[in-house]
Design a protein around this motif. Structure first.
Motif, short mmCIF file in Angstrom:
data_model
loop_
_atom_site.label_atom_id
_atom_site.label_comp_id
_atom_site.label_asym_id
_atom_site.label_seq_id
_atom_site.Cartn_x
_atom_site.Cartn_y
_atom_site.Cartn_z
N ASN A 194 13.02 -0.47 -1.44
CA ASN A 194 12.79 0.97 -1.42
C ASN A 194 14.03 1.77 -1.03
O ASN A 194 14.00 3.00 -1.05
CB ASN A 194 11.67 1.33 -0.44
CG ASN A 194 10.31 0.83 -0.86
OD1 ASN A 194 9.42 0.71 -0.05
ND2 ASN A 194 10.13 0.52 -2.13
N ILE A 195 15.09 1.07 -0.67
CA ILE A 195 16.29 1.75 -0.16
C ILE A 195 17.44 1.53 -1.13
O ILE A 195 17.90 0.40 -1.31
CB ILE A 195 16.64 1.24 1.25
CG1 ILE A 195 15.47 1.53 2.19
CG2 ILE A 195 17.93 1.88 1.76
CD1 ILE A 195 15.57 0.90 3.53
N PRO A 196 17.92 2.63 -1.76
CA PRO A 196 19.04 2.47 -2.68
C PRO A 196 20.32 2.06 -1.96
O PRO A 196 20.57 2.52 -0.85
CB PRO A 196 19.18 3.86 -3.32
CG PRO A 196 18.34 4.79 -2.53
CD PRO A 196 17.43 3.98 -1.67
N LYS A 197 21.09 1.21 -2.58
CA LYS A 197 22.36 0.71 -2.03
C LYS A 197 22.17 0.06 -0.66
O LYS A 197 22.94 0.29 0.27
CB LYS A 197 23.39 1.83 -1.96
CG LYS A 197 23.71 2.47 -3.30
CD LYS A 197 24.74 3.56 -3.16
CE LYS A 197 25.00 4.19 -4.52
NZ LYS A 197 25.97 5.28 -4.42
N LYS A 228 0.81 -1.22 0.00
CA LYS A 228 0.00 0.00 0.00
C LYS A 228 0.84 1.27 0.00
O LYS A 228 0.29 2.37 -0.04
CB LYS A 228 -0.94 0.03 1.23
CG LYS A 228 -1.95 -1.10 1.26
CD LYS A 228 -3.02 -0.84 0.24
CE LYS A 228 -4.12 -1.87 0.35
NZ LYS A 228 -5.09 -1.72 -0.72
N CYS A 229 2.18 1.12 0.08
CA CYS A 229 3.02 2.31 0.11
C CYS A 229 4.45 1.97 -0.29
O CYS A 229 4.82 0.80 -0.40
CB CYS A 229 3.02 2.94 1.50
SG CYS A 229 4.01 2.05 2.71
N ARG A 230 5.22 3.03 -0.46
CA ARG A 230 6.66 2.94 -0.65
C ARG A 230 7.28 3.71 0.51
O ARG A 230 6.85 4.80 0.85
CB ARG A 230 7.05 3.57 -1.99
CG ARG A 230 8.50 3.43 -2.33
CD ARG A 230 8.78 3.88 -3.77
NE ARG A 230 8.47 5.28 -4.02
CZ ARG A 230 9.28 6.30 -3.73
NH1 ARG A 230 10.46 6.07 -3.18
NH2 ARG A 230 8.93 7.54 -4.00
N ILE A 231 8.28 3.11 1.14
CA ILE A 231 8.92 3.75 2.29
C ILE A 231 10.10 4.59 1.79
O ILE A 231 10.92 4.12 1.01
CB ILE A 231 9.40 2.71 3.32
CG1 ILE A 231 8.19 1.95 3.90
CG2 ILE A 231 10.22 3.36 4.43
CD1 ILE A 231 8.55 0.82 4.85
N VAL A 232 10.16 5.84 2.28
CA VAL A 232 11.27 6.72 1.96
C VAL A 232 12.29 6.55 3.09
O VAL A 232 11.95 6.76 4.25
CB VAL A 232 10.81 8.20 1.87
CG1 VAL A 232 11.99 9.12 1.60
CG2 VAL A 232 9.73 8.35 0.81
N PRO A 233 13.52 6.18 2.76
CA PRO A 233 14.51 5.97 3.84
C PRO A 233 14.80 7.28 4.57
O PRO A 233 14.73 8.35 3.97
CB PRO A 233 15.75 5.46 3.10
CG PRO A 233 15.55 5.80 1.67
CD PRO A 233 14.09 5.93 1.44
#
Length: 186
Positions: free
Chosen positions: A106-109, A57-62
């Protein structure tokens, strides 16, 4: 307090999500959340962010500090300083574990971040062990715990309390008029 309880406390920290659903404001005991509109960022507790993420239901922003460059700077500073440096979050280790285990897409690297946070943790725990060893060998009676997280204190707590208890017993036996053979834990 065991690590699962510290992790429970960490889940109350807020994180930004980008929902893909619409919902009016939610009124909870811990505070109001929302409104939720598709594509518009909103701050929610980690427990809700993980629940919504698991239900897609969402995307988490780190968090801002969960960035390779910032963590590399933090690692180098921690290695250079003799004292504990301030951490970006009182629950940095727990949040990293939770977010990387449940939202690594959702978290790059993500793998680099995991390694850097582990390096920071290892450096801090090594410092903590050296500090505890120095504290006990110098027979100190008190110490300051500046810039330590709850999980770090929890890691060394049992060892430190047992050591202090033994030191107390030894000191009380050396004092004149002490009752020999009668030990009480404090």
């Amino acid at each position: 307090m065991d690590p699962s309880e510290v992790e429970f406390l960490a889940e109350k920290e807020t994180v930004k999500i980008i929902p893909n659903f619409s919902l009016d404001k939610i009124y909870l005991i811990g505070g109001d959340l929302g409104p939720f509109n598709p594509g518009l960022p909103v701050d929610v507790p980690v427990w809700l962010a993980l629940n919504l993420k698991q239900r897609q239901k969402c995307r988490i922003v780190p968090p801002e500090w969960m960035d390779v460059e910032k963590l590399e700077e933090m690692r180098e500073l921690e290695r250079k300083e003799n004292t504990f440096t301030p951490v970006p979050s009182p629950y940095y280790m727990e949040l990293t574990k939770l977010l990387l285990n449940h939202a690594s897409d959702n978290i790059p690297k993500a793998d680099e971040i995991r390694t850097l946070v582990k390096d920071i943790w290892d450096t801090r725990i090594a410092k903590l062990r050296l500090s505890a060893d120095s504290f006990i060998s110098q027979q100190e009676a008190h110490a300051t715990l500046d810039n330590l997280t709850l999980m770090e204190i929890n890691t060394i707590r049992t060892f430190l309390l047992d050591s202090l208890n033994c030191m107390y017993k030894l000191r009380s036996n050396l004092q004149p008029g002490s009752s020999k053979g009668k030990f009480a834990d404090y």
